[in-house]
Design a protein around this motif. Structure first.
Motif, short mmCIF file in Angstrom:
data_model
loop_
_atom_site.label_atom_id
_atom_site.label_comp_id
_atom_site.label_asym_id
_atom_site.label_seq_id
_atom_site.Cartn_x
_atom_site.Cartn_y
_atom_site.Cartn_z
N VAL A 31 12.72 -17.19 42.18
CA VAL A 31 12.39 -17.94 43.33
C VAL A 31 12.83 -19.32 43.84
CG1 VAL A 31 9.70 -18.01 44.36
CG2 VAL A 31 10.59 -16.30 42.08
N ARG A 32 13.00 -18.57 44.59
CA ARG A 32 13.52 -20.38 45.45
C ARG A 32 12.23 -21.07 46.46
NH1 ARG A 32 19.47 -21.73 46.97
NH2 ARG A 32 19.03 -22.61 44.92
N VAL A 33 11.96 -22.15 46.85
CA VAL A 33 10.62 -22.41 47.63
C VAL A 33 11.13 -23.55 48.44
CG1 VAL A 33 8.48 -23.30 47.68
CG2 VAL A 33 8.66 -21.79 46.34
N GLY A 34 11.67 -23.84 49.64
CA GLY A 34 11.90 -25.11 50.44
C GLY A 34 10.76 -24.74 51.89
N GLU A 35 11.37 -26.13 52.83
CA GLU A 35 10.24 -26.19 53.92
C GLU A 35 10.48 -24.84 54.63
OE1 GLU A 35 10.40 -28.96 57.25
OE2 GLU A 35 11.37 -29.46 56.27
N HIS A 36 11.42 -24.13 55.00
CA HIS A 36 11.21 -23.37 55.76
C HIS A 36 12.05 -21.43 55.41
CE1 HIS A 36 11.26 -25.54 59.03
NE2 HIS A 36 12.29 -26.16 58.74
N VAL A 37 11.89 -21.83 53.28
CA VAL A 37 12.11 -20.37 52.96
C VAL A 37 11.21 -20.92 51.08
CG1 VAL A 37 13.86 -22.60 51.20
CG2 VAL A 37 14.32 -19.85 51.57
N ARG A 38 10.89 -19.21 51.40
CA ARG A 38 10.32 -18.84 49.33
C ARG A 38 11.21 -16.86 49.82
NH1 ARG A 38 5.78 -20.07 51.01
NH2 ARG A 38 5.21 -21.49 49.48
N GLU A 39 11.80 -17.23 48.61
CA GLU A 39 12.72 -16.53 48.22
C GLU A 39 12.76 -15.85 46.82
OE1 GLU A 39 16.92 -16.41 50.43
OE2 GLU A 39 17.28 -18.11 48.96
N GLN A 40 13.34 -14.87 46.57
CA GLN A 40 13.71 -14.05 45.53
C GLN A 40 15.10 -14.33 45.25
OE1 GLN A 40 10.43 -11.68 44.40
NE2 GLN A 40 12.59 -9.52 44.32
N THR A 41 15.43 -14.39 44.55
CA THR A 41 17.40 -14.16 44.13
C THR A 41 17.65 -13.10 42.77
OG1 THR A 41 17.98 -15.69 45.87
CG2 THR A 41 19.71 -15.48 43.63
N ILE A 42 18.53 -12.77 43.23
CA ILE A 42 18.45 -12.07 41.80
C ILE A 42 20.54 -12.17 41.72
CG2 ILE A 42 19.20 -9.22 41.85
CD1 ILE A 42 17.97 -9.08 38.51
N LYS A 43 21.16 -12.94 40.07
CA LYS A 43 22.47 -12.95 40.52
C LYS A 43 22.70 -12.24 39.02
CE LYS A 43 23.21 -17.49 42.76
NZ LYS A 43 24.24 -18.65 41.90
N THR A 44 23.52 -10.78 39.39
CA THR A 44 24.32 -10.01 38.42
C THR A 44 25.50 -10.19 37.61
OG1 THR A 44 25.03 -9.02 40.12
CG2 THR A 44 22.98 -7.98 39.94
N ALA A 45 26.26 -9.58 36.84
CA ALA A 45 26.40 -10.08 36.40
C ALA A 45 28.45 -10.08 36.97
CB ALA A 45 27.30 -9.19 35.23
N GLY A 46 29.12 -11.38 36.62
CA GLY A 46 29.75 -11.83 37.49
C GLY A 46 30.89 -12.14 36.67
N LYS A 47 31.86 -13.12 36.90
CA LYS A 47 32.91 -13.99 36.06
C LYS A 47 33.52 -15.07 36.99
CE LYS A 47 36.93 -11.20 38.43
NZ LYS A 47 38.05 -10.38 38.84
N VAL A 48 34.05 -16.53 36.21
CA VAL A 48 34.58 -16.82 36.58
C VAL A 48 35.95 -17.59 35.85
CG1 VAL A 48 33.82 -20.19 35.55
CG2 VAL A 48 32.22 -18.45 35.78
N VAL A 49 36.93 -17.50 36.53
CA VAL A 49 37.89 -18.05 36.38
C VAL A 49 38.78 -18.69 37.14
CG1 VAL A 49 40.45 -16.98 36.32
CG2 VAL A 49 38.51 -15.14 36.45
N GLY A 50 39.03 -19.84 35.74
CA GLY A 50 39.28 -21.06 37.10
C GLY A 50 38.74 -22.25 37.50
N GLY A 51 37.22 -21.71 37.04
CA GLY A 51 36.45 -22.46 37.93
C GLY A 51 35.67 -21.75 38.79
N ILE A 52 36.28 -21.34 39.57
CA ILE A 52 36.79 -20.31 40.79
C ILE A 52 35.01 -19.04 40.49
CG2 ILE A 52 36.58 -18.43 42.11
CD1 ILE A 52 37.92 -21.30 43.23
#
Length: 368
Positions: free
Chosen positions: A64-85
């Motif tokens: 859950v991210r809270v800022g001056e103009h934002v309050r949102e929930q985020t979910i990141k699902t399975a991904g990958k990292v290749v060479g730093g990307i």
């Protein structure tokens, strides 16, 4: 309430930077052509999971991210990292409270439909990341990139903390090569290094909920074409190099002297593995006529003293290092070697980021 799937997968390049270069980085990006400077918000993030780490087991991250103009929930699902990307599907939902509601995410992200309802009452906050974010939208030819400069702290409820000094290059539209162009432009100004671990991964490790990743042995190349072997070595090296530096930085040196040998053994093994990975990449770069030889020579000169200490103490390839099997003189040498200072000095070398980003460029080119 609706969810917003921003992209099929978020594509990012992450770099670490020394804290003393913060102002110089701001000046660098603010002075670029074709740039739109965004207001610098302070962002507070709380990360959640169940006590059994059910989301973590699915390689999902919930915040859950809270800022001056934002309050949102985020979910990141399975991904990958290749060479730093980094490439990872992400789903964001505007919310009214500071606690996530799993039912607001799209149903198709769950392996089984009942999981969201089952895990909702079990959620609790694991750790926080709080940081100031300065950001720019920058055009590179026909591509648009958001550059986010984050400085702050990762904190756990029991008082442990770790600084955040991170730059994220996120592709908003166009070709991922634009991320590399902007990163390389920065790397000639300040020392940087490819970041493999996300803020969430670092938070899990800081909270003691996730072990440090283990670097696998160098890949077997038998039977591969020259091009295939080149790509495999670059992928391996650009994954192992940042991982080893991050693991070395995470070593706990606060243990009492009589237990210090655990940290010393971790450092010895980690430095040996790091030296071997860099040597492997240097040999591959030489074989392919890559122009980073001067940078590699400078880097190997910096590592030479540590490599010699390891050799003299019997820490060499093919040997399993055990404290009780190390003679007294070698133990004394290893305990008194300035491991943490050596790492801090290594992190200040501009050639680290310049080499890594050049190799990443070669990888992206070879994969096309």
């Amino acid at each position: 309430m609706t969810y917003d799937e921003l992209m099929p997968a978020e594509i990012e390049l992450k770099l670490f930077f020394p804290s003393h270069t913060y102002a110089e980085i701001i000046s660098h990006f603010s002075s670029l052509a074709e740039v739109e400077i965004k207001a610098p918000p302070h962002l507070s993030n709380a990360y959640f999971d169940t006590h059994h780490q059910d989301l973590r087991c699915l390689d999902m991250g919930l915040r859950v991210r809270v800022g001056e103009h934002v309050r949102e929930q985020t979910i990141k699902t399975a991904g990958k990292v290749v060479g730093g990307i980094h490439s990872r599907p992400e789903y964001n939902v505007d919310i009214e409270n500071d606690f996530p509601d799993l039912s607001l995410f799209p149903a198709h992200i769950w392996p089984q439909p009942a999981m969201a309802a089952q895990w909702q009452p079990q959620l609790y906050c694991l750790f926080h990341t709080d940081f100031e974010r300065r950001s720019w939208h920058i055009c590179v030819d026909t591509s648009l990139v958001e550059v986010a400069l984050d400085r702050g702290m990762i904190r756990t409820d029991d008082g442990r903390q770790e600084p955040i000094c991170e730059i994220e290059f996120e592709l908003l539209s166009g070709d991922s090569h634009a991320l590399l162009v902007l990163a390389q432009g920065l790397a000639v100004k300040v020392p940087v290094a490819i970041a493999r671990a996300s803020k969430a991964q670092r938070g899990y490790q800081l909270a003691g909920l996730s072990p440090l990743p283990t670097v696998v042995s160098s890949p077997a190349l038998l039977g591969m074409t020259e091009r295939q072997a080149h790509i495999v070595l670059l992928e391996y090296g650009l994954d192992a190099w940042p991982m080893l530096m991050e693991n070395l930085a995470a070593i706990d040196w606060s243990a009492p002297p009589r237990a210090a040998h655990t940290a010393v053994m971790q450092a010895s093994r980690g430095w040996l593995a790091l030296i071997n990975v860099i040597e492997l990449l240097a040999q591959d770069a030489l074989a392919h006529g890559a122009p980073q030889q001067a940078h590699f020579s400078l880097l190997k000169q910096h590592l030479a003293a540590t490599a010699e200490v390891l050799r003299q103490c019997g820490v060499v390839n093919g040997t399993e290092l055990h404290w009780q099997h190390t003679d007294t003189r070698a133990q004394h040498t290893l305990v008194n070697h300035p491991w943490a200072q050596q790492l801090a000095a290594l992190q200040q070398l501009p050639c680290i980021g310049q080499i890594q980003l050049a190799l990443l460029g070669q990888l992206l080119q070879a994969q096309r």
